[in-house]
Design a protein around this motif. Structure first.
Motif: not given
Ligand SMILES: [Zn+2]
Length: 225
Positions: A190-197, A206-213
């Motif tokens: 899970s993305c630690m920024q937005c929770g995208e799993t 790279q997170c497709t939702s927010c770009g966080h890594k």
């Protein structure tokens, strides 16, 4: 330092009795006004309610020990603030728009186990505070949460997924909310920024939702009753 001047100064027994009476009198007035305002205790206040309480604050406390303030002036302030409070509450009950302007409106901060970051940025609730609020309400990871709504009084309402629909999601306890070091294929992260799993397929995504890594190992444990 003149300690006697700091602590006692010109306090004599007459002013002591004066203060005891004033404090008792104001305490009764505060109780009456709060009861009459219709509020049932205060766990958390909306901005509008906070304004009401602040408006009463010094009018309530100052006359207790400022012996030159006639009590009638304080009672007058209480009466005026209470009347305003009642009038505005009445206007809010007539018109939703007035209510939204004065109290704000509830905001969704989680939908389908994901943080709604863009909306969340406008709120004064930090991620730490928000996670703390979720933990208090028995959330272990965001895969348990279908919707979370930030109410106008600062509390968070949560709609949980039923047990069978709990999915993988971002853990929010500090010992589990940490960056995964060796990412393994087919494991959920899970993305630690937005929770995208996502289920990991190739290399470090790279997170497709927010770009966080940064990714944490996802959990899919159901809510413990
Ligand atoms: Zn993300």
């Amino acid at each position: 330092m003149d300690w006697k001047e700091i602590f006692i100064s010109n306090t004599d027994w007459e002013s002591v009795f004066n203060i005891v009476f004033r404090t008792f009198f104001m305490f009764v007035i505060i109780l009456l006004v709060l009861r009459f305002s219709g509020k049932r205790g205060v766990r958390q206040l909306s901005v509008y309610e906070l304004a009401f309480i602040l408006g009463l604050g010094s009018a309530a406390g100052d006359p207790m020990f400022q012996l030159d303030i006639p009590l009638i002036q304080s009672v007058l302030v209480f009466a005026v603030v209470l009347i305003f409070y009642k009038i505005i509450t009445y206007l809010m009950s007539l018109n939703k728009k007035v209510e939204h302007i004065l109290e704000g409106s509830p905001v969704y901060i989680i939908k389908d186990g994901k943080l709604l970051i863009n909306q969340h940025e406008h709120q004064s609730l930090s991620q730490d505070e928000f996670f703390a609020e979720l933990r208090i309400q028995k959330v272990r990871h965001l895969g348990q949460v279908e919707y979370a709504l930030l109410e106008i009084n600062g509390e968070v309402s949560i709609l949980f997924y039923p047990e069978k629909e709990v999915r993988y999601g971002l853990p929010i306890y500090p010992h589990e909310y940490k960056r995964a070091e060796n990412l393994q294929e087919n494991q959920y992260y899970s993305c630690m920024q937005c929770g995208e799993t996502v289920q990991l397929t190739a290399d470090m995504p790279q997170c497709t939702s927010c770009g966080h890594k940064e990714w944490a190992v996802s959990l899919n444990i159901p809510v413990t009753p």
